[in-house]
Enzyme design. Sequence first.
Site, PDB file in Angstrom:
ATOM      1  N   ARG A  57       1.234  -0.637  -0.029  1.00 49.32           N
ATOM      2  CA  ARG A  57      -0.148  -0.241   0.188  1.00 49.32           C
ATOM      3  C   ARG A  57       1.068   1.045   0.454  1.00 49.32           C
ATOM      4  NH1 ARG A  57      -2.555   1.743   4.052  1.00 49.32           N
ATOM      5  NH2 ARG A  57      -2.808  -0.365   5.645  1.00 49.32           N
ATOM      6  N   TYR A 109     -12.075  19.955 -15.592  1.00 46.42           N
ATOM      7  CA  TYR A 109     -12.180  19.049 -15.186  1.00 46.42           C
ATOM      8  C   TYR A 109     -13.508  18.003 -14.629  1.00 46.42           C
ATOM      9  CZ  TYR A 109     -13.059  13.794 -14.437  1.00 46.42           C
ATOM     10  OH  TYR A 109     -13.294  12.499 -14.375  1.00 46.42           O
ATOM     11  N   ASP A 181      -2.617  21.033 -13.141  1.00 42.54           N
ATOM     12  CA  ASP A 181      -3.429  19.501 -13.869  1.00 42.54           C
ATOM     13  C   ASP A 181      -2.712  19.969 -15.168  1.00 42.54           C
ATOM     14  OD1 ASP A 181      -4.514  17.881 -15.318  1.00 42.54           O
ATOM     15  OD2 ASP A 181      -6.487  18.531 -14.217  1.00 42.54           O
ATOM     16  N   LYS A 206      -4.601   9.037 -19.175  1.00 35.28           N
ATOM     17  CA  LYS A 206      -4.525   9.644 -20.573  1.00 35.28           C
ATOM     18  C   LYS A 206      -3.530   9.795 -21.631  1.00 35.28           C
ATOM     19  CE  LYS A 206      -8.629  11.345 -18.505  1.00 35.28           C
ATOM     20  NZ  LYS A 206      -8.618  10.789 -17.978  1.00 35.28           N
TER      21      LYS A 206
END
Length: 386
Positions: A57, A109, A181, A206
Amino acid sequence: MTEASDGARLTHPETLAAQGGEPVDPVTGGVVPAIHPSTTFARDAAYGLRGPGSYGRDYNPTFAAPEALLAQLEGGSHALLFASGMAAATAAFQTLRPGDHVVALKVMYWGLRNWLVEFCDHWGLDLTLVAGDPDSLRAAMRPGRTKLVWIESPCNPLWDVMDIAAAAEIAHAAGARLAVDSTAATPVLTRPIALGADLVMHSATKYLNGHSDVLAGALIAARDDDFWVAIKHNRAALGGVLGAFEAWLLLRGLRTLYLRVRQASSTALFLASHLQKHPRVTQVLYPGLLDHPGHAIALRQMEGGFGGMFSLRVTGGFAGAQAVATGCRHFLPATSLGGVDSLIEHRAAIEGPDSPVPPDLLRLSVGIEHPEDLLADLERALGPSA
């Protein structure tokens, strides 16, 4: 150029990406790195850790190469991979405390914007949404209270261009950090840290991966400070970690990043320029066009192209736009962006009645197909030009 690992020469980012950061696995000599699927790691006779981590993790050896490569490409100090772009973005906001002030863009977004509105309300954060210009940003700042400014450039899906250097100056003057971003630009075209940003986020689903087969996110820090330590803690504590196989696929995608982004950018400019003349197109939104309001800023902070994303506004309103989207053959009507195949999406149909996006807008993600085929496809879907 970036200093090579042996310190003997300077390496262009294209070379770093193509070789996955390191040309040969230092342990096995393999030119393709190994996948480490283990979720736990044994200890030695003294019960000490044999390596950097104990549990999947917060640690996996498969993360090392893509994280180091992303930090190099962005000019940052460290990078972290996440299970998605949303996991990456939310990890940054979850470092904030109730009462902190956050500034973000009105048009960004939509998934993150909607989550942010809800999160700030539940978490006790004070949120201000602003237009994408320095004056609006400056007016929204509350010195001493504003802790994080979150911007995109270019902004999805209207492709406005934020002046990152100006935003950094405004944020820092108020004692805030600037997060960018940069999913649409990628480090191929823009390096926000060099322009003053403190944090860069990518939906690595992306362009970074580029093949529409991995969900991933990434954060890159300008420096290893308390903010970054808190983000690392959030990834480990909340479990938004990427799988080993997905990290390996991401690194494979990064090897062709520069070729793909440059091809998509070249084709997007070709298409946007031609479609400006089509009678069914009322507006083309693309920073590479001379008449785009953000073109001068894009020239300053984007190098080698203006990205593979653009939007069209077409006649016929909501129904007319949807008919064009479903009438294409090479542009697939699908969500997401940044893959090798071209996609078209009617954003208003996806975002719903509260969307700030015009109902006649189509968002296009340009892939690596032949430009003439893509132009013919759009012209056919739009209908006769005369």
